[in-house]
Design an enzyme around this catalytic site. Sequence first.
Site, PDB file in Angstrom:
ATOM      1  N   ASP A  98      19.431  -5.746  -0.646  1.00  0.00           N
ATOM      2  CA  ASP A  98      18.647  -4.510  -0.974  1.00  0.00           C
ATOM      3  C   ASP A  98      18.774  -3.655   0.403  1.00  0.00           C
ATOM      4  O   ASP A  98      18.366  -2.422   0.134  1.00  0.00           O
ATOM      5  CB  ASP A  98      17.316  -4.571  -1.274  1.00  0.00           C
ATOM      6  CG  ASP A  98      16.378  -5.578  -0.462  1.00  0.00           C
ATOM      7  OD1 ASP A  98      16.829  -6.631  -0.309  1.00  0.00           O
ATOM      8  OD2 ASP A  98      15.456  -5.128   0.307  1.00  0.00           O
ATOM      9  N   ASP A 124       0.996  -1.110   0.010  1.00  0.00           N
ATOM     10  CA  ASP A 124       0.043   0.054   0.044  1.00  0.00           C
ATOM     11  C   ASP A 124       0.996   1.083  -0.212  1.00  0.00           C
ATOM     12  O   ASP A 124       0.161   2.372   0.093  1.00  0.00           O
ATOM     13  CB  ASP A 124      -0.922  -0.057   1.174  1.00  0.00           C
ATOM     14  CG  ASP A 124      -0.213  -0.039   2.702  1.00  0.00           C
ATOM     15  OD1 ASP A 124       0.911   0.031   2.545  1.00  0.00           O
ATOM     16  OD2 ASP A 124      -0.929   0.039   3.569  1.00  0.00           O
TER      17      ASP A 124
HETATM   18  P1  AMP Z   1      12.152  -3.745   3.400  1.00  0.00           P
HETATM   19  O1  AMP Z   1      11.866  -5.159   4.037  1.00  0.00           O
HETATM   20  O2  AMP Z   1      11.524  -2.466   4.053  1.00  0.00           O
HETATM   21  O3  AMP Z   1      13.500  -3.397   3.169  1.00  0.00           O
HETATM   22  O4  AMP Z   1      11.335  -3.435   1.932  1.00  0.00           O
HETATM   23  C1  AMP Z   1      11.550  -4.680   1.161  1.00  0.00           C
HETATM   24  C2  AMP Z   1      10.724  -4.195  -0.165  1.00  0.00           C
HETATM   25  O5  AMP Z   1       9.359  -4.135  -0.041  1.00  0.00           O
HETATM   26  C3  AMP Z   1      11.171  -3.050  -0.750  1.00  0.00           C
HETATM   27  O6  AMP Z   1      11.115  -2.972  -2.170  1.00  0.00           O
HETATM   28  C4  AMP Z   1      10.001  -2.052  -0.043  1.00  0.00           C
HETATM   29  O7  AMP Z   1       9.899  -0.726  -0.911  1.00  0.00           O
HETATM   30  C5  AMP Z   1       8.751  -2.818  -0.271  1.00  0.00           C
HETATM   31  N1  AMP Z   1       7.729  -2.444   0.664  1.00  0.00           N
HETATM   32  C6  AMP Z   1       7.803  -2.638   2.027  1.00  0.00           C
HETATM   33  N2  AMP Z   1       6.771  -2.213   2.667  1.00  0.00           N
HETATM   34  C7  AMP Z   1       6.045  -1.678   1.468  1.00  0.00           C
HETATM   35  C8  AMP Z   1       4.809  -1.044   1.406  1.00  0.00           C
HETATM   36  N3  AMP Z   1       3.970  -0.718   2.387  1.00  0.00           N
HETATM   37  N4  AMP Z   1       3.896  -0.884   0.303  1.00  0.00           N
HETATM   38  C9  AMP Z   1       4.913  -0.956  -0.812  1.00  0.00           C
HETATM   39  N5  AMP Z   1       5.959  -1.548  -1.123  1.00  0.00           N
HETATM   40  C10 AMP Z   1       6.547  -1.923   0.369  1.00  0.00           C
HETATM   41 MG    MG Z   2      14.865  -2.293   2.316  1.00  0.00          MG
END
Ligand code: AMP
Ligand code: MG
Length: 482
Positions: free
Chosen positions: A256, A126
């Site tokens: 990432d 979202d």
């Molecule tokens: P993270 O675990 O925060 O490093 O996120 C991993 C991936 O999931 C990244 O590409 C983030 O941008 C995506 N992501 C995490 N939370 C959301 C969200 N609420 N909406 C869209 N993309 C998300």
């Molecule tokens: Mg991240």
Amino acid sequence: MINFNNTYSKLPERFFKCNKPANFPEPKLLAFNSELAAELEIAAPVPGMENRAEESGYTDDDLAQIFSGQKILPGSEPLSQAYAGYQFGQPVAQLGDGRAHYLGETNGFELQLKGSGRTAFSRGGDGRSSLGPVIREYLVSEAMAVLGVPTTRALAAVRTGEEVVRQFGPEPGGVFTRVAPTHVRGGTFQYFAFQNDLEAIEVLLKYVIERFYPELQNVPVADQCIGLLQSLTCRQAELIAHWKSLGFIHGVMNTDNFSVIGITIDYGPCAFMDQFSFNKVFSSIDHGGRYSYANQTAIAKWNLFRLADCFVPLVHDDEAQSVQLLSAALEEKLEMFEKAENETMTAKLGLPPGSEQTEVVHLFLAYCEKEQLDFTLAFRKLPELYSGQTDFFPQTTKLSAFIEQWKAHEPDVEQLNTVNPLIIPRNHQIERIIQSCYQGNDEPFFQMLEAGKKPFEKNEAFAEFAMPPQENEVVRHTYCGT
Ligand code: AMP
Ligand code: MG
């Protein structure tokens, strides 16, 4: 108001997608880091009033509008960065900023909103964030900065006025503004490597080297790849050693979330450990313990090899030779991890670096693990242990063996309290503060920020922040901020 001087937005179009932040009709400011803003030449701080908007030279409302993405300032170019990554070891060809908007760069730092709405990379998400992870990242990243750990910084936290639905039901929404010299990560290189886009890898390499490894600017591309890997290995080695010396567990060291300049990035399910255990894991999704406390070293090394993969086509025409050259270059530097950890951990016992001293560290940690001692307090109470005036440490043969060896190395006890902090952002405190903010009382949040500014000092006013959790307060799991 902000002098933007953007470089990332000048990169080729396939490096990002231009997206506007979502519309939030009633954003309200929770916190603004005016001290950091001054460093960025955004606003002047008033001593003692840092993190409170009213003294920053802007109104709360201006700041809420700007740092929730409602008001786009002149020179700001909102965009979401493309990247890929290995998540829990598996390649994912496209991730990207799914809930983040880069606003632009000022004074050499990128300003980025997190939780600011859907983007071209949101996939099923979202694009939002609940307020809890915003508060957590604010507190933890600022504490890390004070403790001297390279990290992204917290510039602002805003309540969106909306609710977002998460695992445990609806929660208030939030937007976090983070600041870093760059948000380029291993996954940014992998995004192009997975597409065999050699030209983009070269452009990105040039971009990173010009800004962050200028000493490599005038060498051939092959040497740039090797030089970057080796320098980053040193930076990551220092970083992980620093994390481990504080009992910090990042929780999701996917590539990432692996900075190419060696800073801590992405505070999701991270935590500072209370009771010490080598295999400690907090993240609710880390079932195999891939990102446990102890395994962070091995994972950082693995991540470096995955970055090296991206450089294979740039180092030598012959692939096998290229792999050989890159592996050798990396392996040559990997011992930096053990060296850096040896330095930070022996210093925590007041000892100089060295392999014999490392054994003393192991004796102590094994004892702490066996007795389930609080990591931070166990080190903090060492001066008392030295002078024999403590009942914190259960008397066992392991303890006697440690004391004997430790004293035999003549530790510099005087400097211990300048190395071992008393105050770290403990999970149970963070949880309490999040709940308090959810109820509309932000005062504990500001108290914790204040307490975290002098982590090595004993101060009665902040005594609660030095306390480990009671049995019923222990936080056993942490969650990705999504
Ligand atoms: P993270 O675990 O925060 O490093 O996120 C991993 C991936 O999931 C990244 O590409 C983030 O941008 C995506 N992501 C995490 N939370 C959301 C969200 N609420 N909406 C869209 N993309 C998300
Ligand atoms: Mg991240």
